[in-house]
Design a protein around this motif. Structure first.
Motif, PDB file in Angstrom:
ATOM      1  N   ILE A  28       0.843  -1.209   0.000  1.00 46.57           N
ATOM      2  CA  ILE A  28       0.000   0.000   0.000  1.00 46.57           C
ATOM      3  C   ILE A  28       0.880   1.262   0.000  1.00 46.57           C
ATOM      4  CG2 ILE A  28      -1.904  -1.154   1.226  1.00 46.57           C
ATOM      5  CD1 ILE A  28      -1.153   0.561   3.681  1.00 46.57           C
ATOM      6  N   GLY A  29       0.308   2.341  -0.453  1.00 43.96           N
ATOM      7  CA  GLY A  29       1.047   3.598  -0.487  1.00 43.96           C
ATOM      8  C   GLY A  29       0.113   4.797  -0.406  1.00 43.96           C
ATOM      9  N   PHE A  30       0.524   5.806   0.328  1.00 40.31           N
ATOM     10  CA  PHE A  30      -0.229   7.066   0.389  1.00 40.31           C
ATOM     11  C   PHE A  30       0.663   8.122   1.043  1.00 40.31           C
ATOM     12  CE2 PHE A  30      -1.247   4.666   4.212  1.00 40.31           C
ATOM     13  CZ  PHE A  30      -1.106   5.593   5.227  1.00 40.31           C
ATOM     14  N   HIS A  31       0.274   9.349   0.884  1.00 42.91           N
ATOM     15  CA  HIS A  31       1.022  10.455   1.499  1.00 42.91           C
ATOM     16  C   HIS A  31       0.038  11.354   2.232  1.00 42.91           C
ATOM     17  CE1 HIS A  31       4.510   9.333  -0.876  1.00 42.91           C
ATOM     18  NE2 HIS A  31       3.654   9.119  -1.855  1.00 42.91           N
ATOM     19  N   ILE A  32       0.480  11.845   3.343  1.00 41.26           N
ATOM     20  CA  ILE A  32      -0.401  12.740   4.110  1.00 41.26           C
ATOM     21  C   ILE A  32       0.306  14.064   4.336  1.00 41.26           C
ATOM     22  CG2 ILE A  32      -1.607  13.064   6.310  1.00 41.26           C
ATOM     23  CD1 ILE A  32      -2.119  10.052   6.359  1.00 41.26           C
ATOM     24  N   ASN A  33      -0.398  15.133   4.029  1.00 37.95           N
ATOM     25  CA  ASN A  33       0.184  16.472   4.141  1.00 37.95           C
ATOM     26  C   ASN A  33      -0.109  17.105   5.493  1.00 37.95           C
ATOM     27  OD1 ASN A  33       0.992  16.293   1.414  1.00 37.95           O
ATOM     28  ND2 ASN A  33      -1.089  16.906   0.798  1.00 37.95           N
ATOM     29  N   GLU A  34       0.514  18.248   5.692  1.00 43.22           N
ATOM     30  CA  GLU A  34       0.353  18.993   6.938  1.00 43.22           C
ATOM     31  C   GLU A  34      -1.123  19.314   7.206  1.00 43.22           C
ATOM     32  OE1 GLU A  34       3.252  22.415   8.747  1.00 43.22           O
ATOM     33  OE2 GLU A  34       3.390  21.845   6.653  1.00 43.22           O
ATOM     34  N   ASP A  35      -1.529  19.172   8.447  1.00 45.72           N
ATOM     35  CA  ASP A  35      -2.875  19.544   8.905  1.00 45.72           C
ATOM     36  C   ASP A  35      -4.021  18.793   8.217  1.00 45.72           C
ATOM     37  OD1 ASP A  35      -2.136  21.289  10.928  1.00 45.72           O
ATOM     38  OD2 ASP A  35      -1.870  22.949   9.518  1.00 45.72           O
ATOM     39  N   GLU A  36      -3.712  17.662   7.602  1.00 43.02           N
ATOM     40  CA  GLU A  36      -4.791  16.879   6.985  1.00 43.02           C
ATOM     41  C   GLU A  36      -5.446  15.990   8.046  1.00 43.02           C
ATOM     42  OE1 GLU A  36      -5.026  15.205   2.565  1.00 43.02           O
ATOM     43  OE2 GLU A  36      -3.090  14.823   3.497  1.00 43.02           O
ATOM     44  N   SER A  37      -6.739  15.797   7.891  1.00 41.91           N
ATOM     45  CA  SER A  37      -7.436  14.817   8.735  1.00 41.91           C
ATOM     46  C   SER A  37      -7.863  13.685   7.818  1.00 41.91           C
ATOM     47  CB  SER A  37      -8.675  15.444   9.361  1.00 41.91           C
ATOM     48  OG  SER A  37      -8.284  16.402  10.288  1.00 41.91           O
ATOM     49  N   VAL A  38      -7.379  12.500   8.115  1.00 47.76           N
ATOM     50  CA  VAL A  38      -7.612  11.376   7.210  1.00 47.76           C
ATOM     51  C   VAL A  38      -8.323  10.249   7.950  1.00 47.76           C
ATOM     52  CG1 VAL A  38      -6.489   9.673   5.712  1.00 47.76           C
ATOM     53  CG2 VAL A  38      -5.529  11.978   5.925  1.00 47.76           C
ATOM     54  N   GLY A  39      -9.386   9.763   7.338  1.00 52.88           N
ATOM     55  CA  GLY A  39     -10.102   8.634   7.916  1.00 52.88           C
ATOM     56  C   GLY A  39      -9.638   7.340   7.264  1.00 52.88           C
ATOM     57  N   ILE A  40      -9.574   6.285   8.056  1.00 46.44           N
ATOM     58  CA  ILE A  40      -9.272   4.967   7.484  1.00 46.44           C
ATOM     59  C   ILE A  40     -10.474   4.083   7.783  1.00 46.44           C
ATOM     60  CG2 ILE A  40      -7.718   2.977   7.526  1.00 46.44           C
ATOM     61  CD1 ILE A  40      -5.513   4.838   8.482  1.00 46.44           C
ATOM     62  N   ILE A  41     -11.113   3.622   6.729  1.00 39.39           N
ATOM     63  CA  ILE A  41     -12.303   2.801   6.942  1.00 39.39           C
ATOM     64  C   ILE A  41     -12.124   1.444   6.269  1.00 39.39           C
ATOM     65  CG2 ILE A  41     -13.852   4.797   7.177  1.00 39.39           C
ATOM     66  CD1 ILE A  41     -14.793   4.291   4.293  1.00 39.39           C
ATOM     67  N   GLY A  42     -12.960   0.517   6.644  1.00 39.91           N
ATOM     68  CA  GLY A  42     -12.881  -0.827   6.079  1.00 39.91           C
ATOM     69  C   GLY A  42     -13.533  -1.808   7.040  1.00 39.91           C
ATOM     70  N   ALA A  43     -13.801  -3.002   6.562  1.00 42.60           N
ATOM     71  CA  ALA A  43     -14.454  -4.009   7.395  1.00 42.60           C
ATOM     72  C   ALA A  43     -13.501  -4.477   8.494  1.00 42.60           C
ATOM     73  CB  ALA A  43     -14.873  -5.181   6.520  1.00 42.60           C
ATOM     74  N   ASN A  44     -14.005  -5.315   9.382  1.00 42.98           N
ATOM     75  CA  ASN A  44     -13.150  -5.868  10.445  1.00 42.98           C
ATOM     76  C   ASN A  44     -11.998  -6.660   9.839  1.00 42.98           C
ATOM     77  OD1 ASN A  44     -14.620  -4.952  12.612  1.00 42.98           O
ATOM     78  ND2 ASN A  44     -15.939  -6.747  12.667  1.00 42.98           N
ATOM     79  N   GLY A  45     -10.825  -6.516  10.412  1.00 41.31           N
ATOM     80  CA  GLY A  45      -9.681  -7.338  10.019  1.00 41.31           C
ATOM     81  C   GLY A  45      -8.995  -6.923   8.730  1.00 41.31           C
ATOM     82  N   VAL A  46      -9.304  -5.732   8.212  1.00 47.08           N
ATOM     83  CA  VAL A  46      -8.640  -5.317   6.963  1.00 47.08           C
ATOM     84  C   VAL A  46      -7.280  -4.665   7.220  1.00 47.08           C
ATOM     85  CG1 VAL A  46     -10.732  -5.044   5.585  1.00 47.08           C
ATOM     86  CG2 VAL A  46      -9.842  -3.081   6.865  1.00 47.08           C
ATOM     87  N   GLY A  47      -6.984  -4.382   8.493  1.00 48.57           N
ATOM     88  CA  GLY A  47      -5.660  -3.851   8.814  1.00 48.57           C
ATOM     89  C   GLY A  47      -5.635  -2.385   9.205  1.00 48.57           C
ATOM     90  N   LYS A  48      -6.780  -1.848   9.602  1.00 49.20           N
ATOM     91  CA  LYS A  48      -6.820  -0.424  10.001  1.00 49.20           C
ATOM     92  C   LYS A  48      -5.940  -0.188  11.236  1.00 49.20           C
ATOM     93  CE  LYS A  48     -11.341  -0.281  10.651  1.00 49.20           C
ATOM     94  NZ  LYS A  48     -11.782  -1.634  10.326  1.00 49.20           N
ATOM     95  N   SER A  49      -6.174  -1.012  12.267  1.00 47.84           N
ATOM     96  CA  SER A  49      -5.388  -0.852  13.502  1.00 47.84           C
ATOM     97  C   SER A  49      -3.929  -1.197  13.245  1.00 47.84           C
ATOM     98  CB  SER A  49      -5.937  -1.755  14.599  1.00 47.84           C
ATOM     99  OG  SER A  49      -7.271  -1.445  14.852  1.00 47.84           O
TER     100      SER A  49
END
Lengths: 264, 266
Positions: A28-49
């Motif tokens: 997986i790959g992504f970038h997060i910029n300054e002061d961004e609020s990003v949600g991570i969603i997905g079903a149980n066990g997809v690896g959010k935590s």
């Protein structure tokens, strides 16, 4: 400016990663910029935590690149990384371990060698930001679930964390505490990454959302756009947020830009 | 309230008592620890025949219970199990030592009876002195004082971690026993066949919780040492407190107070 860089990140838990399909996170790959609020969603066990834990170095042994402020997340850099990244556990009882709220919030500043005056300043500042100054001397076990969550956030703010990672922050909160948490999160500066099943909460707090499924990021879009897509959400074990279900196609007119303000 | 819940409640009560704003709580933890250690050492140093001298040592717990706003009744209730064990300590002495030392009326008092009584009184005094320390001083402050007395930091950290682990384990045990009792409503207590499974589960779950707590600590810069803060206490009052008590306790140990008072009165 990119603060968090994730490239080709792959991770599997020991004993499971021999099988290619059992990787929790797969390239997986992504970038997060300054002061961004990003949600991570997905079903149980997809690896959010798992993704959040990787960012603070709680899970060693990933492949790929994971950088915070240009610093690779690895054992040698953990002290620096953890000072910048605050991780709020799903279960606040596991996060709070000192006797009183003040002592718990002061734990990190003391560990970072601050003088007692600085410790007091940082602690009271964190309590003020989370609006629980009046609970400073309260014993942890006397707090309600909502107060514990705010105290848990204060414990990471007191060490000056610029990046806030939160795992299911709205779980087990009543509507009033949930609204208070949303208000506080919106007022907090810095990057916020929130992993949650509560899509209404994500809608209220994050402008951008990543949808995880089968170890991949299948969508990375503006929250407002992603959470409208009923088919996409249902295909990945999620449902439209309640407000979208009750007012289909009317988000802009009913809530519009001021929705969050009305809610709080 | 279940026994486990009661135990958790008692621990929380002690924590809250230690945070109260009483004069005894305001004394520096180091002074309290020193006085407690001196007191226990002096109590233990009394010979088994010197029952009167030992009895005078009740002054310390008595004064603190009265002036320190600590409930003696609650202390007895909280310590009843320990006091029962203390009573059992010297139970074999009257059987082993049957030499008659003196008579009270027609009742012979043997060396074994006297040594058992002395042992019990010594232990009760030691238990109460420790209780008075922990009811007026938080575990962090006790460890801070012990560190000041050059106790290795690994030991003080261990004490603090164990103290937290006890609460976690009790909470997990409470959850498990509640889940068990809800599904076996007619069973009194836990059936012996389930002991092994429940004990294993309890251990695993409390270890999981302990690991989460440890993760939370390391994420906030914990590197094996608690930074303890014992300052902010009135130092001079604490010095006077410790000095006065040490002098009084040594006097009681050296001079036969009751005999002297008796002589003055007669």
């Amino acid at each position: 400016m990119d603060i968090i860089d994730v490239e080709h990140l792959t991770f599997g838990y020991a004993g499971r990663d021999k099988n290619q399909n059992s990787k929790v996170l797969d390239d997986i790959g992504f970038h997060i910029n300054e002061d961004e609020s990003v949600g991570i969603i997905g079903a149980n066990g997809v690896g959010k935590s798992t993704l959040l834990k990787l960012m603070v170095g709680l899970l060693p042994g990933y492949n790929g690149t994971l950088r915070i402020h240009g610093t690779e997340v690895k054992k040698e850099n953990l002290s620096e990384i953890r000072r910048r990244v605050g991780y709020v556990f799903q279960d606040s009882d596991s996060q709070l371990f000192m006797n009183t709220v003040y002592e718990d919030v002061a734990f990190a500043p003391r560990n970072y060698g601050m003088s007692e005056n600085e410790v007091r300043r940082c602690t009271m500042d964190a309590l003020r930001k989370t609006q629980i100054e009046d609970l400073a001397d309260r014993h942890i076990y006397r707090l309600s679930g909502g107060q514990k969550k705010l105290a848990a956030i204060a414990t990471v703010l007191s060490m000056g964390a610029e990046i806030l990672l939160m795992d299911e922050p709205s779980a087990a909160l009543d509507p009033r505490n949930r609204k208070q948490l949303i208000k506080i999160l919106k007022e907090l500066p810095g990057i916020k990454i929130i992993a949650s099943h509560d899509l209404d909460f994500i809608y209220d707090t994050c402008e951008r959302t990543l949808l995880l499924a089968d170890g991949k990021i299948v969508r990375d879009e503006r929250t407002r756009e992603l959470l409208k897509q009923k088919d996409v959400l249902e295909a990945h074990g999620l449902e439209l947020p309640l407000s979208f279900r009750f007012y289909p196609g009317m988000q802009e007119t009913i809530f519009g830009a001021g929705r969050n303000d009305n809610l709080v | 309230m279940s026994r486990i819940n009661q135990a958790i409640h008692e621990i929380h009560f002690m924590d809250e008592a230690a945070e109260k704003n009483r004069w005894l709580n305001r004394i520096h933890p180091l002074a309290k620890v020193i006085v407690t250690v001196v007191y226990i050492a002096l109590v233990m140093s009394f010979p088994k025949e010197d029952l009167m001298g030992l009895a005078a040592m009740c002054l310390y717990p008595l004064v603190l219970f009265i002036t320190g706003e600590v409930s003696a009744g609650r202390a007895f209730r909280q310590l009843k199990m320990i006091l029962f064990l203390v009573a059992v300590i010297g139970i074999a002495n009257p059987i082993l030592d049957r030499e008659v030392l003196f008579w009270i009326g027609s009742v012979p008092v043997t060396g074994g009876m006297l040594s058992m009584l002395t042992l019990v009184i010594k232990s009760v005094f030691a238990v109460f002195a420790t209780y008075l320390l922990i009811v007026s001083t938080s575990i962090e402050n006790i460890c801070y004082a012990l560190r000041k007395l050059h106790m290795p930091k690994i030991l003080s950290t261990l004490i603090l971690l164990i103290y937290r682990y006890i609460v976690l384990m009790l909470k997990e045990t409470e959850r498990l026993t509640q889940a068990y009792s809800l599904r076996v409503p007619d069973q009194k207590g836990i059936h012996y066949k389930a002991w092994g499974t429940l004990a294993g589960q309890m251990l695993l779950r409390s270890m999981d919780r302990a690991e989460l707590v440890y993760e939370s600590m390391t994420l906030r810069g914990f590197q094996g040492e608690f930074y303890l803060k014992g300052a902010g206490k009135s130092v001079w009052k604490s010095v006077i407190y410790a000095s006065l008590w040490c002098i009084i306790l040594f006097c009681i140990r050296i001079f036969p107070i009751f005999e002297m008072v008796g002589r003055i009165l007669t």
